[in-house]
Design an enzyme around this catalytic site. Structure first.
Site, mmCIF file in Angstrom:
data_model
loop_
_atom_site.group_PDB
_atom_site.id
_atom_site.type_symbol
_atom_site.label_atom_id
_atom_site.label_comp_id
_atom_site.label_asym_id
_atom_site.label_seq_id
_atom_site.Cartn_x
_atom_site.Cartn_y
_atom_site.Cartn_z
ATOM 1 N N ARG A 95 73.193 -13.672 44.468
ATOM 2 C CA ARG A 95 72.860 -14.342 43.209
ATOM 3 C C ARG A 95 73.615 -15.653 43.198
ATOM 4 O O ARG A 95 74.849 -15.677 43.254
ATOM 5 C CB ARG A 95 73.240 -13.470 42.011
ATOM 6 C CG ARG A 95 73.195 -14.250 40.703
ATOM 7 C CD ARG A 95 73.277 -13.386 39.490
ATOM 8 N NE ARG A 95 72.022 -12.696 39.273
ATOM 9 C CZ ARG A 95 71.664 -12.144 38.113
ATOM 10 N NH1 ARG A 95 72.477 -12.197 37.063
ATOM 11 N NH2 ARG A 95 70.509 -11.533 37.973
ATOM 12 N N HIS B 243 63.568 -15.349 40.496
ATOM 13 C CA HIS B 243 64.243 -14.059 40.283
ATOM 14 C C HIS B 243 63.244 -12.955 40.660
ATOM 15 O O HIS B 243 62.754 -12.211 39.795
ATOM 16 C CB HIS B 243 64.668 -13.963 38.817
ATOM 17 C CG HIS B 243 65.612 -12.840 38.516
ATOM 18 N ND1 HIS B 243 66.188 -12.040 39.493
ATOM 19 C CD2 HIS B 243 66.081 -12.357 37.325
ATOM 20 C CE1 HIS B 243 66.959 -11.146 38.926
ATOM 21 N NE2 HIS B 243 66.910 -11.309 37.619
ATOM 22 N N GLN C 259 63.483 -9.077 39.575
ATOM 23 C CA GLN C 259 63.099 -8.782 38.197
ATOM 24 C C GLN C 259 61.589 -8.555 38.103
ATOM 25 O O GLN C 259 61.118 -7.671 37.384
ATOM 26 C CB GLN C 259 63.523 -9.935 37.282
ATOM 27 C CG GLN C 259 63.201 -9.708 35.821
ATOM 28 C CD GLN C 259 64.030 -8.586 35.210
ATOM 29 O OE1 GLN C 259 65.237 -8.605 35.300
ATOM 30 N NE2 GLN C 259 63.374 -7.616 34.589
ATOM 31 N N ASP D 78 62.155 -15.489 27.973
ATOM 32 C CA ASP D 78 63.517 -15.462 28.527
ATOM 33 C C ASP D 78 64.354 -16.426 27.695
ATOM 34 O O ASP D 78 63.816 -17.199 26.893
ATOM 35 C CB ASP D 78 63.445 -15.902 30.008
ATOM 36 C CG ASP D 78 64.765 -15.775 30.765
ATOM 37 O OD1 ASP D 78 65.693 -15.117 30.253
ATOM 38 O OD2 ASP D 78 64.869 -16.342 31.875
ATOM 39 N N CYS E 53 63.466 -10.111 30.459
ATOM 40 C CA CYS E 53 64.311 -9.652 31.568
ATOM 41 C C CYS E 53 65.706 -9.257 31.097
ATOM 42 O O CYS E 53 66.397 -8.514 31.785
ATOM 43 C CB CYS E 53 64.387 -10.734 32.641
ATOM 44 S SG CYS E 53 65.146 -12.275 32.094
ATOM 45 N N ARG F 35 64.729 -1.856 37.273
ATOM 46 C CA ARG F 35 65.452 -2.638 38.287
ATOM 47 C C ARG F 35 66.043 -1.686 39.338
ATOM 48 O O ARG F 35 66.025 -1.965 40.534
ATOM 49 C CB ARG F 35 66.588 -3.452 37.631
ATOM 50 C CG ARG F 35 66.120 -4.526 36.654
ATOM 51 C CD ARG F 35 65.399 -5.644 37.365
ATOM 52 N NE ARG F 35 66.203 -6.246 38.413
ATOM 53 C CZ ARG F 35 67.165 -7.162 38.226
ATOM 54 N NH1 ARG F 35 67.395 -7.617 37.025
ATOM 55 N NH2 ARG F 35 67.863 -7.654 39.242
HETATM 56 N N1 NVA Z 1 66.737 -17.344 33.310
HETATM 57 C C1 NVA Z 1 67.910 -16.510 33.184
HETATM 58 C C2 NVA Z 1 67.632 -15.143 33.703
HETATM 59 C C3 NVA Z 1 68.797 -14.179 33.589
HETATM 60 C C4 NVA Z 1 68.501 -12.836 34.172
HETATM 61 C C5 NVA Z 1 69.072 -17.148 33.925
HETATM 62 O O1 NVA Z 1 68.862 -17.657 35.036
HETATM 63 O O2 NVA Z 1 70.178 -17.167 33.383
HETATM 64 N N1 CP Z 2 67.828 -9.467 34.124
HETATM 65 C C1 CP Z 2 68.945 -9.620 34.876
HETATM 66 O O1 CP Z 2 68.899 -10.025 36.035
HETATM 67 O O2 CP Z 2 70.095 -9.271 34.231
HETATM 68 P P1 CP Z 2 71.597 -9.519 34.720
HETATM 69 O O3 CP Z 2 71.850 -11.004 34.647
HETATM 70 O O4 CP Z 2 72.423 -8.724 33.777
HETATM 71 O O5 CP Z 2 71.729 -9.045 36.136
#
Ligand code: NVA
Ligand code: CP
Length: 304
Positions: free
Chosen positions: A104, A131, A134, A219, A259, A288
């Site tokens: 990540r 992502h 997800q 989101d 998500c 997930r």
């Molecule tokens: N768009 C959000 C998704 C979090 C799971 C982010 O990148 O923070």
């Molecule tokens: N939806 C998701 O990826 O959540 P986290 O940021 O908690 O991993």
């Protein structure tokens, strides 16, 4: 055999994605019925997190443990990654010691560069652009509630961000219509929208996007790394909250997904998020776990 990675949904064929979804559904049943086998015994997942996480970390770590494997949490704060060791060197070292890696991070090219130098499968666990894990869970959730998603209509309301762009890839791979509404200046990548052809339309009007949809999703307005834009985005995204009123434009049995984490009162109303006759966010979060277990089975088998 070539190593298979999962950096976006486009790395697997439609058939392979459907295989992963089917496997996720059967692995979920196996867990619920206490019939899980330790198929990952002796396997180690390396988990590199340069951004925060609840769902992704817990699902990957619990998933490995439930199948007899191990997971290593690697943060830049206490590895050499945070002290500037090149990603290409880290990839060559880490991938000689573990069986599969998830990352990540910020820029998407970081996962691409890691994958290029990795001897083992690499999974994108969120970048600024995509992502895909997800989306596996989201498609599984839709299939469980409503059957195949091909030919259906999905509405995206909000930022043209990593989740929105993953939905575009999903529309291409699973062949459904995607109606996107975002404020001006917050559209997803134009080239990607163009690639999706007439499966994807972009508007600036949430009600137009939601019209007739089988699923409405959104989101946060400001993603990780954009915290300094939060206040400005609250202004720019005014009118983009998904609530019961907006959902009234959708199809009769439309579902709501997010998500998570959610900001109640911003991109979604608290009432809608908590309305379990429409909102399937808790199933989505649980999936997930199952979807990523299935993904790891697929990648490890396909790469061996
Ligand atoms: N768009 C959000 C998704 C979090 C799971 C982010 O990148 O923070
Ligand atoms: N939806 C998701 O990826 O959540 P986290 O940021 O908690 O991993």
């Amino acid at each position: 055999m070539a190593i298979r990675h999962f950096l976006t949904l486009r790395d697997l064929s439609t058939d392979e994605l459907n295989q992963v979804i089917d496997l996720a559904i059967s692995m979920k049943a196996a867990r619920n019925e206490n019939r899980q086998e330790p198929i990952f015994a002796g396997k180690v997942l390396g988990m590199i997190f340069e951004k925060s996480s609840t769902r992704t970390r817990v699902s990957f770590e619990a998933g490995m443990a439930q199948l007899g494997g191990d997971a290593l949490f690697l943060s830049p704060n206490d590895t050499q990654l945070g002290r500037g060791e090149p990603i290409e060197d880290s990839a060559r070292v880490i991938s000689r010691m573990v069986d599969i890696v998830m990352i990540r991070t910020f820029a998407h090219d970081i996962v691409e560069r890691f994958a290029k130098y990795s001897k083992v499968p690499v999974i994108n666990a969120l970048t600024d652009d995509y992502h895909p894990c997800q989306l596996l869970a989201d498609i599984q959730t839709f299939v469980e509630h409503r059957g195949p998603i091909a030919g259906k209509t999905v509405a995206w309301v909000g930022d043209g961000n990593n989740m929105c762009q993953s939905w575009i890839n999903a529309a291409i791979q699973f062949d459904f219509r995607l109606q996107i509404a975002c404020p001006e200046g917050y559209e997803p990548d134009q080239a990607l929208v163009k690639e999706a052809g007439d499966r994807v339309m972009v508007t600036h009007d949430p009600a137009t996007a939601v019209a007739g949809a089988d699923l409405v999703t959104t989101d946060v307005f400001a993603s990780m790394g954009q915290e300094h834009e939060q206040q400005d985005r609250l202004d720019k995204f005014s009118g983009f909250q998904v609530d019961h009123k907006l959902m009234s434009h959708a199809g009769e049995r439309a579902l709501f997904m997010h998500c998570l984490p959610a900001h109640r009162g911003e991109e979604v109303s608290a009432e809608l998020l908590e309305d379990e006759s429409i909102s399937v966010v808790w199933d989505e979060a649980e999936n997930r776990l199952h979807a990523q277990k299935a993904l790891m089975v697929f990648l490890l088998q396909a790469s061996s």
